[in-house]
Write an enzyme that holds these catalytic residues in place. Structure first.
Site, PDB file in Angstrom:
ATOM      1  N   GLY A 108      11.579  -4.749  -0.067  1.00 48.89           N
ATOM      2  CA  GLY A 108      11.509  -3.544  -0.891  1.00 48.89           C
ATOM      3  C   GLY A 108      12.259  -3.592  -2.202  1.00 48.89           C
ATOM      4  CD  GLU A 109      17.441  -5.428  -2.880  1.00 49.18           C
ATOM      5  OE1 GLU A 109      18.376  -4.816  -3.427  1.00 49.18           O
ATOM      6  OE2 GLU A 109      17.561  -6.566  -2.390  1.00 49.18           O
TER       7      GLU A 109
ATOM      8  N   PRO B  78      10.354 -15.153  -1.497  1.00 48.22           N
ATOM      9  CG  PRO B  78      11.307 -15.890   0.508  1.00 48.22           C
ATOM     10  CD  PRO B  78      11.657 -15.479  -0.892  1.00 48.22           C
ATOM     11  NE  ARG B  79       2.742 -10.878   0.604  1.00 49.79           N
ATOM     12  CZ  ARG B  79       2.474  -9.768  -0.055  1.00 49.79           C
ATOM     13  NH1 ARG B  79       3.139  -9.465  -1.153  1.00 49.79           N
ATOM     14  NH2 ARG B  79       1.529  -8.947   0.360  1.00 49.79           N
TER      15      ARG B  79
ATOM     16  CG  LEU C 245      -1.802  -4.277 -11.681  1.00 47.21           C
ATOM     17  CD1 LEU C 245      -2.574  -3.057 -11.195  1.00 47.21           C
ATOM     18  CD2 LEU C 245      -2.178  -4.605 -13.129  1.00 47.21           C
ATOM     19  CD  GLU C 246       5.061  -4.201  -7.068  1.00 51.36           C
ATOM     20  OE1 GLU C 246       5.119  -3.287  -6.234  1.00 51.36           O
ATOM     21  OE2 GLU C 246       5.533  -5.333  -6.872  1.00 51.36           O
TER      22      GLU C 246
ATOM     23  CG  ASN D  85       0.838  -5.574  -7.609  1.00 52.41           C
ATOM     24  OD1 ASN D  85       0.160  -5.555  -8.629  1.00 52.41           O
ATOM     25  ND2 ASN D  85       1.622  -4.586  -7.257  1.00 52.41           N
TER      26      ASN D  85
ATOM     27  CD  GLU E 244      -1.375  -2.398   1.877  1.00 54.51           C
ATOM     28  OE1 GLU E 244      -0.163  -2.442   2.174  1.00 54.51           O
ATOM     29  OE2 GLU E 244      -2.157  -3.346   2.065  1.00 54.51           O
TER      30      GLU E 244
END
Length: 433
Positions: free
Chosen positions: A316-317, A275-276, A343-344, A341, A65
């Protein structure tokens, strides 16, 4: 009101139950120390000095977000330079991402705990002119108190997944009252509009304005950035690179066969596995080593030699790493998690692969499939075959990549449409977008 009373009693009960765990993690593990006072409603001194300033407060729960909110914050900062912008998150990772990506914020804080006495202290101090909640941040006491202090509120890029809808229905009597405290709902899709209306939002307050994630600056086409990533990861642009993003338990196991299948045909291939939840890194590392696959962690990449599986154990990478991928798979979709996601990678001009379980992202899935820039597979075997096909047919892959960029470009503008609604709330007669 009885429903707020029940909600607050539940909050107190949860706090009492988890206090020993919180104390252990805070005192022994050192977690939650940063921003502890902010969570209890004690704002930094520089924010307390904003009492006579016009303040716009944007809240995003975590990393995803926060990244999505960057385009909206940029638009707000440009349109209202006289306003102070306060940005809040809930998680440590969200705060760290905000520090990296939300340059225009005048302050970044942790969101206060949703107890009446805490949110009252915060909102009484600063009384923001406008509060914008990203996606689905519906905190009952905070929104009720914001209404009391006459703060305008809106949900931006609102999203209600099928699973969230089912959960929210259990709290519908309370939720209806919460939604009455929100002035505008700017939703991502027609489905999200239907869902928020079903939960009790007033129709005249609900808009379908698209997804602000389309407006992010992904620096696609930035050759310098890509070369920097190749150098960091000790990779060559000539090597096939497959990125497996946001994977979950069991998916990493299924992807071993996919990796081996592709590696047999393309010996130089490298797989970046993200991994998430990076706390599972040791478990995943062991799983692959038992299969005879050498793995190197991102945090130890300087030591990389011949390992062709890189385990991304940083936050964040991933969004940037998509830019150097030849193929991208999005996890949470081979298992019944609902996907993540997609869309990234599309924004980086990448054909995106995913499994059959994308129920939390129905509209995005429909969009990429209609534009021909998404490949949905039924299982890991089909994933391997489809990925192999596109690695063997580079000219067709290049066409798909161009189509992905075109899809993103044609859907931009949600951030500006949200600013137009914000302008109405804070009494601006016209907005020059």
């Amino acid at each position: 009101m009885i429903w707020y009373l029940i909600y607050n009693l539940l909050l107190i009960l949860i706090l009492l139950l988890f206090t020993p765990v919180l104390l252990y993690k805070t005192l022994i593990k050192g977690r939650y120390r940063e921003g502890f006072g902010e969570r209890l409603g004690f704002l930094p001194s520089k924010i307390r000095r904003w009492q006579k300033e016009d303040i716009i407060w944007i809240h995003a729960a975590s990393v995803g977000e926060t990244v999505a909110a960057s385009s909206l914050v940029s638009e707000l900062s440009a349109e209202y330079p006289e306003c102070k912008i306060l940005f809040s998150t809930i998680t440590d990772t969200g705060r760290n991402m905000a520090r990296k990506s939300i340059d225009q914020a005048d302050a970044i804080i942790y969101f206060p705990l949703d107890f009446p006495w805490i949110v009252n202290r915060v909102l009484e101090k600063i009384k923001p002119e406008l509060i914008i909640m990203i996606e689905t941040e519906l905190w009952p006491n905070f929104l009720k108190t914001a209404k009391k202090f006459d703060c305008k509120t809106m949900v931006a890029s609102g999203r209600i997944s099928d699973s969230s809808l089912k959960s929210y229905k259990y709290f519908k009597p309370l939720l209806k009252r919460v939604l009455d405290n929100i002035d505008i709902f700017s939703m991502q899709s027609a489905q999200d509009v239907d869902h928020i209306l079903e939960l009790g939002a007033k129709e005249e307050r609900v808009y379908n304005n698209g997804n602000i994630k389309f407006d992010q600056d992904y620096a696609e086409g930035n050759l310098e950035l890509r070369n920097e990533l190749y150098d960091k990861f000790k990779l060559s642009p000539k090597q096939p690179i497959v990125v497996m993003g946001s994977t979950h338990d069991d998916e990493e196991k299924q992807l071993i066969a996919v990796y081996k299948h592709l590696k047999d045909e393309f010996p130089e291939l490298v797989m970046i596995l993200a991994p998430r939840y990076i706390k599972r890194k040791e478990e995943i590392e062991t799983l692959y080593q038992q299969e005879g696959i050498n793995v190197v962690r991102r945090t130890e990449i300087e030591q990389r030699e011949q390992e062709s599986v890189i385990l991304l154990d940083t936050i964040g990478e991933l969004a940037q790493i998509y830019s150097i991928a030849d193929l991208v798979f999005i996890g949470g979709s081979l298992i019944k998690r609902g996907g993540h996601n997609i869309l990234e990678p599309a924004a980086h001009g990448k054909l995106v692969f995913f499994g059959p379980h994308m129920f939390n992202f129905k509209d995005n899935t429909r969009m990429v499939l209609e534009h021909g820039v998404g490949i949905q597979v039924k299982d890991a075997d089909e994933l391997a075959e489809e990925m192999l096909y596109y690695l063997q047919n580079q000219e067709k892959l290049e066409v798909k990549d161009r189509q992905a960029r075109q899809m993103i470009e044609s859907n931009k503008g949600a951030a500006k449409r949200n600013i137009e609604l914000a302008a109405k709330l804070i009494g601006v007669e016209s907005y020059e977008g």
